[in-house]
Design an enzyme around this catalytic site. Structure first.
Site, PDB file in Angstrom:
ATOM      1  N   ASP A 327       0.836  -1.196   0.000  1.00  0.00           N
ATOM      2  CA  ASP A 327       0.000   0.000   0.000  1.00  0.00           C
ATOM      3  C   ASP A 327       0.876   1.254   0.000  1.00  0.00           C
ATOM      4  O   ASP A 327       2.092   1.185   0.154  1.00  0.00           O
ATOM      5  CB  ASP A 327      -0.897  -0.030   1.235  1.00  0.00           C
ATOM      6  CG  ASP A 327      -2.186   0.751   1.059  1.00  0.00           C
ATOM      7  OD1 ASP A 327      -2.279   1.541   0.103  1.00  0.00           O
ATOM      8  OD2 ASP A 327      -3.102   0.571   1.888  1.00  0.00           O
ATOM      9  N   GLU A 330       2.678   5.046  -4.081  1.00  0.00           N
ATOM     10  CA  GLU A 330       2.919   6.110  -5.072  1.00  0.00           C
ATOM     11  C   GLU A 330       4.290   6.798  -4.910  1.00  0.00           C
ATOM     12  O   GLU A 330       4.915   7.038  -5.955  1.00  0.00           O
ATOM     13  CB  GLU A 330       1.795   7.164  -5.002  1.00  0.00           C
ATOM     14  CG  GLU A 330       0.422   6.637  -5.273  1.00  0.00           C
ATOM     15  CD  GLU A 330      -0.177   5.940  -4.066  1.00  0.00           C
ATOM     16  OE1 GLU A 330      -1.069   5.103  -4.256  1.00  0.00           O
ATOM     17  OE2 GLU A 330       0.242   6.204  -2.933  1.00  0.00           O
ATOM     18  N   ASP A 397      -7.951   4.722  -3.325  1.00  0.00           N
ATOM     19  CA  ASP A 397      -8.994   5.127  -2.379  1.00  0.00           C
ATOM     20  C   ASP A 397     -10.024   6.003  -3.091  1.00  0.00           C
ATOM     21  O   ASP A 397     -10.000   7.234  -3.013  1.00  0.00           O
ATOM     22  CB  ASP A 397      -8.372   5.874  -1.205  1.00  0.00           C
ATOM     23  CG  ASP A 397      -7.447   4.987  -0.384  1.00  0.00           C
ATOM     24  OD1 ASP A 397      -7.465   3.766  -0.604  1.00  0.00           O
ATOM     25  OD2 ASP A 397      -6.708   5.523   0.462  1.00  0.00           O
TER      26      ASP A 397
END
Length: 613
Positions: A327, A330, A397
């Site tokens: 997770d 980025e 998300d």
């Protein structure tokens, strides 16, 4: 060496099915094997050459020096207004055809820049530069910009069909491993199981109800501190026993890994001293402040990759956990000031888009060195080549709404065309959604139906209302969302969910073949209609249906309250409604019923896939 063909004022270089022509003025034009122009540089700055007569002083290739070093690069091409463009990764917008769009070449939560574009003119173009920048696919010009870089690097291929182009691109950048068997089934996840017993109770309930489940996920903050990369034993007292019980039930366990390192973590000082953490050019060295002051791991540093893997191996992998949720990949900076961060390989402005690929590589290399085959890890971002490191990308998300569902529909198809065939969403979206709200239940049902025909079938979300934190430290700090199991949405929804879970199970042999094609040739599992029917001009205009492999057309319901919808059936095939067995000739639009429990599905040319029981 390739043979050079000298022409009057021109130099031509054949390269397989592509020819590149260079004029004495420096302009490059690319031709396909039929000698048709695919792409040509945009030049408006050559008064002495008739074809470029212009006073604009605009070059195709432009380097401007940045203060402090390196260059801002601009690359310009002529634009064909009738061209359609696809791929480029995932951008939260409702467009499949990217012509006339401007896209940021940067990674953000729910945005993944994968800079490969597939053109309806018969070429594929890779912007092989991980710098932060921008691309404009304008009506009058195509313009690529890198804000900080040392060189121009792009790659182009051609083919008579989209499949030829995709397969050529896959040969250049790599393909996914073979998806393991558990990847074909249903994955259960929520924000967030707070304790070992809560997770096991959910797994046992799935088995008690005889529902098919392949994998269950432990989400974030199951650890004492970010960067410890181990279980908080106050809430997960016996991980070894938990893994054994799940294994006996035939359920794979996935565990969340964040690249954030809390300054109070047991690993922070060592990682800081060894240069394993991201730097800031200005200000305090804090890059994320969710439940602690944290700094991101720097996976561009080989030592950092080795460190995080060895820690995860000791605390998770050696306990039998063989798949990870990478997770925050980025990475998700608190402030996306891209120029303010620096890595081992260079400034974030220069190399930042490669971060998620290096994060995936850390675990892929470690797992393969440990002898594992068919690695798959769930990752929240990607760049060109991430697929070869077992990256299963999900769309981040996102909002829990029909509008968001429509965005994900286009994103999934463009991700596949960008070379990332393993892709999924949080079924129902991530932000919000109350399982007791009738309107959200409808959205959830339609999303679930669509999710059954995504490469990976996975439920997740931050549902309302939230539960309270269990404690004041470690894994107890973080609250959780409401229940998000298939029985959490009422009896009508449960029966529909069960119908599509069983449908997915019956289709596992077919999905396995699709995964094999992705592994061997880079073929996306889900693709726009034009991929399989490139000669059908109308197929290039369809942005609300797709092929799930070669034999199944999927037409999801994407609007609230809809109980029927129009579907285009491509020419060049005959079609059978999978629900009614009614047959249709291709090359026409039909109106089909879509009651709340039905997603329109059509089988090609007499295929007998076991869609219905």
């Amino acid at each position: 060496m390739q043979k050079l063909i000298l022409m009057k004022k021109k130099l031509r270089l054949p390269m397989g099915e592509i020819k590149a022509e260079l004029t004495t003025a420096g302009k490059i034009t690319f031709f396909n094997q039929h000698d048709e122009v695919l792409l040509q540089e945009y030049v408006r700055n050559r008064k002495n050459i008739k074809e470029f007569c212009s006073a604009l002083k605009v070059d195709a290739r432009e380097f401007k020096s940045n203060l402090g070093g390196d260059f801002q690069l601009t690359m310009r091409f002529e634009s064909n207004p009738n061209e359609k463009l696809y791929g480029m990764g995932q951008y939260q917008q409702p467009y499949l055809d990217l012509k006339n769009c401007t896209l940021e070449l940067a990674q953000r939560n729910s945005q993944a820049s994968v800079p490969f574009a597939l053109s309806s003119l018969g070429y594929g173009f890779l912007w092989n530069n991980p710098a932060v920048g921008q691309v404009t696919f304008g009506k009058n010009i195509t313009e690529w910009v890198a804000t900080s870089t040392k060189q121009l690097d792009f790659w182009i291929t051609a083919g008579d069909t989209p499949a030829e182009i995709e397969e050529s691109y896959a040969r250049a950048t790599g393909t996914v491993p073979m998806m393991p068997d558990y990847g074909m089934g249903f994955w259960q996840c929520k924000l967030r199981y707070q304790t070992q017993e809560e997770l096991l109770a959910v797994a046992r309930e799935y088995k008690r109800r005889n529902l098919p489940i392949s994998l269950i996920v432990i989400d974030y903050f199951h650890w004492p501190k970010q960067g410890d990369w181990r279980f908080d034993l106050d809430y997960w007292p016996d991980p070894d026993a938990m893994v054994r019980e799940l294994d006996e039930m035939g359920i794979e366990l996935m565990v969340s890994i964040w690249p954030t390192v809390d300054k109070k973590s047991e690993n922070y000082q060592e990682m800081l001293q060894k240069g394993y953490l991201t730097r800031t050019e200005k200000g305090i060295r804090i890059t994320h402040d969710f439940l602690g002051n944290t700094v991101y791991l720097d996976p561009t540093n080989p030592g950092a990759r080795d460190f995080v893997w060895k820690t995860a191996k000791k605390n998770y992998y050696d306990k039998g956990i063989k798949t990870f949720w990478l997770d925050e990949a980025e990475p998700e900076y608190n402030v996306y000031d891209f120029e303010n961060y620096r890595y081992h390989l260079g400034s974030n402005a220069q190399v930042g888009n490669i971060y998620p690929t290096m994060f995936s590589k850390a675990f892929y290399d470690g797992m393969t060195d440990a002898g594992q085959e068919n690695v798959v890890n769930l990752v929240r971002c990607a760049w060109a080549g991430s697929q070869r490191y077992g990256a299963l990308v999900w769309s981040g998300d996102i909002d829990s709404s029909f509008a968001s569902l429509r965005n994900q529909f286009n994103i999934g198809l463009n991700m596949g065309l960008a070379g990332i065939p393993w892709w999924t969403t949080d079924i129902g979206g991530f932000h919000g959604g109350d399982p007791n709200d009738p309107d959200f239940r409808e959205c959830m049902i339609r999303w679930f139906q669509y999710g059954a025909f995504c490469p990976v079938f996975r439920i997740h979300g931050d549902r309302e209302p939230h539960s309270e934190p269990l404690g004041t430290s470690g894994g107890g700090l973080c609250p959780s969302g409401a229940d998000n199991e298939v029985w959490s949405y009422g009896e009508e929804a449960y029966e529909i969910f069960k119908k599509y879970m069983l449908m997915r199970e019956r289709l596992r042999p077919y999905i396995t073949e699709l995964m094999k094609a992705a592994h061997e040739k880079g073929t996306p599992l889900m693709r726009p209609l034009f991929y399989d029917f490139p000669k059908d001009k109308e197929a290039w205009n369809i942005e609300d249906a797709y092929m799930f492999g070669p034999d199944l057309l999927v037409a999801p319901v994407l609007h609230e309250g809809a109980r029927s919808r129009k579907v285009y059936l491509p020419k060049g095939a005959s079609w059978k409604d999978a629900h009614t067995n009614k047959r249709y000739d291709g090359g026409q639009y039909i109106e089909c019923d879509a009651p709340i429990d039905t997603i329109p599905l059509f089988l090609k040319d007499g295929s007998e896939l076991p869609v219905l029981e």
